[in-house]
Design an enzyme around this catalytic site. Structure first.
Site, short mmCIF file in Angstrom:
data_model
loop_
_atom_site.label_atom_id
_atom_site.label_comp_id
_atom_site.label_asym_id
_atom_site.label_seq_id
_atom_site.Cartn_x
_atom_site.Cartn_y
_atom_site.Cartn_z
N ASP A 59 0.85 -1.20 0.00
CA ASP A 59 0.00 0.00 0.00
C ASP A 59 0.88 1.25 0.00
O ASP A 59 1.67 1.47 0.92
CB ASP A 59 -0.89 0.00 1.25
CG ASP A 59 -1.78 1.24 1.33
OD1 ASP A 59 -2.96 1.13 0.96
OD2 ASP A 59 -1.29 2.29 1.78
N TYR A 86 2.79 10.11 -0.67
CA TYR A 86 3.91 9.57 0.12
C TYR A 86 5.24 9.86 -0.56
O TYR A 86 6.29 9.71 0.06
CB TYR A 86 3.79 8.05 0.31
CG TYR A 86 2.59 7.56 1.07
CD1 TYR A 86 1.71 8.44 1.72
CD2 TYR A 86 2.30 6.21 1.14
CE1 TYR A 86 0.60 7.98 2.40
CE2 TYR A 86 1.19 5.73 1.83
CZ TYR A 86 0.34 6.62 2.45
OH TYR A 86 -0.76 6.15 3.12
N LYS A 96 -3.04 5.85 -4.22
CA LYS A 96 -4.15 6.74 -3.87
C LYS A 96 -4.09 8.06 -4.62
O LYS A 96 -3.01 8.58 -4.90
CB LYS A 96 -4.14 7.00 -2.35
CG LYS A 96 -4.08 5.73 -1.52
CD LYS A 96 -4.07 6.01 -0.03
CE LYS A 96 -3.75 4.74 0.76
NZ LYS A 96 -2.32 4.48 0.87
N HIS A 129 -7.98 9.54 -1.61
CA HIS A 129 -7.25 9.57 -0.34
C HIS A 129 -8.04 10.22 0.81
O HIS A 129 -8.00 9.74 1.94
CB HIS A 129 -5.91 10.29 -0.54
CG HIS A 129 -4.85 9.84 0.41
ND1 HIS A 129 -3.51 9.81 0.08
CD2 HIS A 129 -4.91 9.38 1.68
CE1 HIS A 129 -2.81 9.36 1.11
NE2 HIS A 129 -3.64 9.10 2.09
#
Length: 277
Positions: free
Chosen positions: A46, A51, A80, A111
Site C-alpha cells: 500500500d 507519500y 491513492k 485519499h
C-alpha cells in the site's frame, strides 16, 4: 510460507488481508522494505501519490518481477489519488503507474473526501472510468464517513469496495466499521499499530496476550485486526519487524479476548479528522 487470509471484495476481486504500508518511508527505504516484504511472503503493498515513494516501490516491484520470484497477478498493489487531483484522476493515476512501473494497480483509492472542495463525487465517477479502462482493477476510498459514502451511492449507484480509515484498538470506529460491513464495503485499517504502539503496546491486556501466545505486542494487535475482519497494513522499514509482522497466522485470539480488546477503545485519533482535514 504461511497461507494468508484473503478478503473477497464486492466487485469479485480478491485482496490479501495483510499488507505492507510504506507511509513516511523514503524511496530508498520503500524499495528495500517492499523487497524484504515480498521475499517474506507479503503480496499486498500500500502506497500513495502523496507519500512521494512510488518510485521506490516501483523499483522493488520491477526487481522481484524481473527475477521471477512472483508473477504480477500474485501481487496486490494499492495507490491513492491526492486531494489536488480529484478532478484529474486519469492523469494522476497515469503518473503513479509510471512511477510504479506497472500497467495497472489492483486498488485505487480517493485519499480524503475533502468535502469542502466538493469534488469527491466527480472523483469517484472518474475512478469508475479508470476501472472500465483496466487501469485500476478495483476502486475505493480512504477516510470517508457515512454521509460521504451515502452520497457516492446516491449520486452514482456504486459503493466503494474498500474504505481505508484510521483504526487501531485505541480508535476502533465500530459504528463506521459496522456500517461498511452492512453495505459490503471492506474496512482497511491505517495506523493499525497506533503509530508505533505508543500507549498501546504497554497496555496490560496486550502485554498479557503477548506473553500467553509467545508473540510481540505488535503481532497480537495485527492478529486482533485479522480476527476482527479488517484488512491491515502495518508499516515498517525494518527487515526484522517486517518479517515479525507476517508471523501472525499460527494463532488466533479467542472471542473473550477480542471482547477485552474492545474495552481499550478510547476514541484516540492520531491522524487528521476527515471532517476538518
Amino acid at each position: 510460507m504461511a497461507t494468508q487470509p484473503i478478503i473477497k471484495l464486492h466487485d469479485g476481486n480478491k485482496m490479501p488481508q495483510l499488507g505492507l504500508g510504506v507511509w513516511k518511508a523514503s524511496n530508498e527505504e520503500a524499495s528495500s522494505a517492499v523487497t524484504t516484504a515480498i521475499n517474506t511472503g507479503y503480496r499486498h503493498i500500500d502506497t500513495a501519490a502523496i507519500y512521494k515513494n512510488e518510485e521506490g516501490v516501483g523499483e522493488a516491484l520491477s526487481g522481484v518481477l524481473r527475477d521471477g520470484h512472483v508473477a504480477r497477478e500474485e501481487l496486490f498493489i494499492t495507490t491513492k489519488l491526492w486531494n489536488d487531483d480529484q478532478l484529474n484522476a486519469h492523469d494522476a493515476l497515469e503518473t503513479s503507474l509510471k512511477k510504479l512501473r506497472l500497467d495497472y494497480v489492483d486498488l485505487y483509492l480517493i485519499h480524503w473526501p475533502k468535502a469542502d472542495q466538493g469534488n469527491f463525487v466527480e472523483a469517484w465517477k472518474q475512478l469508475q472510468k479508470l476501472k472500465e479502462q483496466g487501469l485500476a482493477k478495483s476502486v475505493g476510498v480512504c477516510n470517508f464517513h457515512i454521509p460521504h459514502l451515502q452520497k457516492l451511492k446516491d449520486e452514482t449507484g456504486i459503493f466503494p469496495v474498500v474504505n481505508q480509515i484510521e483504526l487501531h484498538p485505541l480508535l476502533q470506529q465500530r459504528q463506521l466499521h459496522a456500517w461498511n460491513a452492512t453495505h459490503n464495503i471492506a474496512t482497511e485499517a491505517w495506523s493499525p499499530l497506533a503509530q508505533g504502539g505508543e500507549g498501546l503496546f504497554d497496555q496490560p491486556l496486550i502485554q498479557k496476550l503477548a506473553k500467553k501466545y509467545g508473540k510481540t505486542p505488535a503481532q497480537v494487535v495485527i492478529r486482533w485486526h485479522l480476527d476482527s475482519g479488517l484488512i491491515v497494513i502495518p508499516k515498517s522499514v525494518t527487515p526484522k519487524r517486517i518479517r515479525e509482522n507476517f508471523e501472525v497466522f499460527d494463532f488466533k485470539l479467542e472471542k473473550e479476548e477480542l471482547a477485552e480488546v474492545a474495552k481499550l477503545d478510547a476514541g484516540k485519533r492520531l491522524g487528521p479528522n476527515p471532517e476538518t482535514f
